[in-house]
Design an enzyme around this catalytic site. Sequence first.
Site, PDB file in Angstrom:
ATOM      1  N   LYS A 227      -9.855  10.868  -5.042  1.00 13.47           N
ATOM      2  CA  LYS A 227      -8.531  10.927  -5.686  1.00 13.47           C
ATOM      3  C   LYS A 227      -8.194   9.577  -6.322  1.00 13.47           C
ATOM      4  O   LYS A 227      -7.808   9.504  -7.482  1.00 13.47           O
ATOM      5  CB  LYS A 227      -7.468  11.291  -4.642  1.00 13.47           C
ATOM      6  N   ASN A 228      -8.334   8.514  -5.516  1.00 12.78           N
ATOM      7  CA  ASN A 228      -7.854   7.210  -5.978  1.00 12.78           C
ATOM      8  C   ASN A 228      -8.758   6.553  -7.009  1.00 12.78           C
ATOM      9  O   ASN A 228      -8.413   5.504  -7.555  1.00 12.78           O
ATOM     10  CB  ASN A 228      -7.604   6.276  -4.781  1.00 12.78           C
TER      11      ASN A 228
ATOM     12  N   ASP B  97       9.016   4.705  -0.866  1.00 12.05           N
ATOM     13  CA  ASP B  97       8.595   5.996  -0.335  1.00 12.05           C
ATOM     14  C   ASP B  97       8.499   5.905   1.177  1.00 12.05           C
ATOM     15  O   ASP B  97       9.010   4.967   1.776  1.00 12.05           O
ATOM     16  CB  ASP B  97       7.276   6.451  -0.970  1.00 12.05           C
TER      17      ASP B  97
ATOM     18  N   ARG C 139       3.346   7.881  -7.656  1.00 13.66           N
ATOM     19  CA  ARG C 139       3.479   6.452  -7.955  1.00 13.66           C
ATOM     20  C   ARG C 139       2.362   5.929  -8.845  1.00 13.66           C
ATOM     21  O   ARG C 139       2.560   4.985  -9.612  1.00 13.66           O
ATOM     22  CB  ARG C 139       3.436   5.646  -6.660  1.00 13.66           C
TER      23      ARG C 139
ATOM     24  N   ASP D 100      -5.410   4.099   4.896  1.00 15.93           N
ATOM     25  CA  ASP D 100      -5.343   5.555   4.727  1.00 15.93           C
ATOM     26  C   ASP D 100      -6.242   6.309   5.711  1.00 15.93           C
ATOM     27  O   ASP D 100      -6.342   7.535   5.644  1.00 15.93           O
ATOM     28  CB  ASP D 100      -5.687   5.945   3.284  1.00 15.93           C
TER      29      ASP D 100
END
Length: 420
Positions: free
Chosen positions: A22-23, A116, A92, A305
């Site tokens: 994803k990142n 957040d 974000r 994470d």
Amino acid sequence: MSRFHISGGNALHGDVAVKGAKNAALKLMVATLLAPGEHRLDNVPGIIDVEIMRQVLEHVGATTRRENGSLVVDVPESPRPEAPIELVRKMRASILVLGALLARCGEARVALPGGDDFGSRPIDMHLEGLKAFGAQFELVHGELVATAPDGLEGAEVMLEFPSVGATENLILAAVLAKGTSVIGNAAREPELADMASLLNKMGAKIEGAGTSTITVRGVPNLEPAHHRVVPDRLEAGTYAVAAAITGGTVRVVDCIPEHLRMELRKLEATGCEITHGDDWFQVTGPARPSPVDFATLPYPGFHTDMHPQMVALLSVCEGVSVVTENIYAARFRYIGELNRMGADITTDGQHIVVRGVETLSSCPVDGTDIRAGAALVCAALRAEGETVVTEVHHIDRGYTDFVENLASLGADIERIEESD
Ligand code: EPU
């Protein structure tokens, strides 16, 4: 709105393949904005955040289309230099278009992301670095209006902290700037190095990505390119914890174990048996994990994470573990949920004390962010009875086919749509 129903107690067994990160995918998508024409990204995960980034790219005038696991992005000659609040609020990472649009258009209007669940999450380092390149900023009704009246010019920037997003925004701005930029104390994350690798294929001159000093020699223009997204180390690591907490044996394939060195080392210290090749690893979990202390740090340290998933595992360890969260000020909301399942976890400032319990028991829990949700699913896989995890749209932001993959490994897990 969906929820997951999970009946714990099944040891997981089998193979699971991970998708593109994803990142990395999100940043690669932004990087395409730097060159007009058709780009192709392979191994793009089927997650909600990718869909939101597609909306961002389409808002600035690009067209995008899915072709099986690939994403084709056609970037216009003159992008519209703005990202509205509706999209920045949803994700974000949209803030990265700031550097890219400034470089491409000489101006950008991007809504300022708020805080957040992890804390206030400022972007001061992004802005300071871009100012050193000649950008000027004004905050107008919640929107950052950025201009570069004399164009962007390379400069030396020393980051106060190796922020992933700030390093990426600066690289995106520097590749088309005049002259040479040097980013010191840069983030070293593999996903950032993957973005630099795409940019170099597009004709950029970036050296040192993946190290603490990145040098970018500006070029006048870039060409579209074809690139494969690096595998998702967080998805791989989450399946490793799922195997470990159930005492099962899972082989995670299509991944890069090298990118998870610290996390796999800590899993080994809990009593997991781990073997690996270049693009796979196998985890066999212990009957009950041993306690382990760890602190989250920028790469190659233990990834923030992976912290909630690891704490879920340690919640059933034989002893006491101490965890220190150094990246985010407020990443603790999942702990109350784990305690409702019978865990014994307390926090003191940035420290978490996990007193291992023998069993967890099911109850309804809320997954308040991507990794909190993943951690609660891991805990539920071991807990007695049926756990219902709600707010799973957060999990869907980061994991492709999570339920299907866990079920194929033998988990008793089902997605139920709220209206059912
Ligand atoms: N920070 C500042 N000022 C800045 C920039 C960052 O104070 O100008 C602080 C942040 O508030 C945070 C810390 O520095 O406390 C680290 O932030 P960083 O900029 O490194 O993180 P990010 O780029 O916003 C990315 C990932 C996150 C991941 C972090 C840390 C993406 C889209 N997001 O965020 O991923 O936690 O790096 O590795 O790449 C996730 O995938 O679940 C996720 C949240």
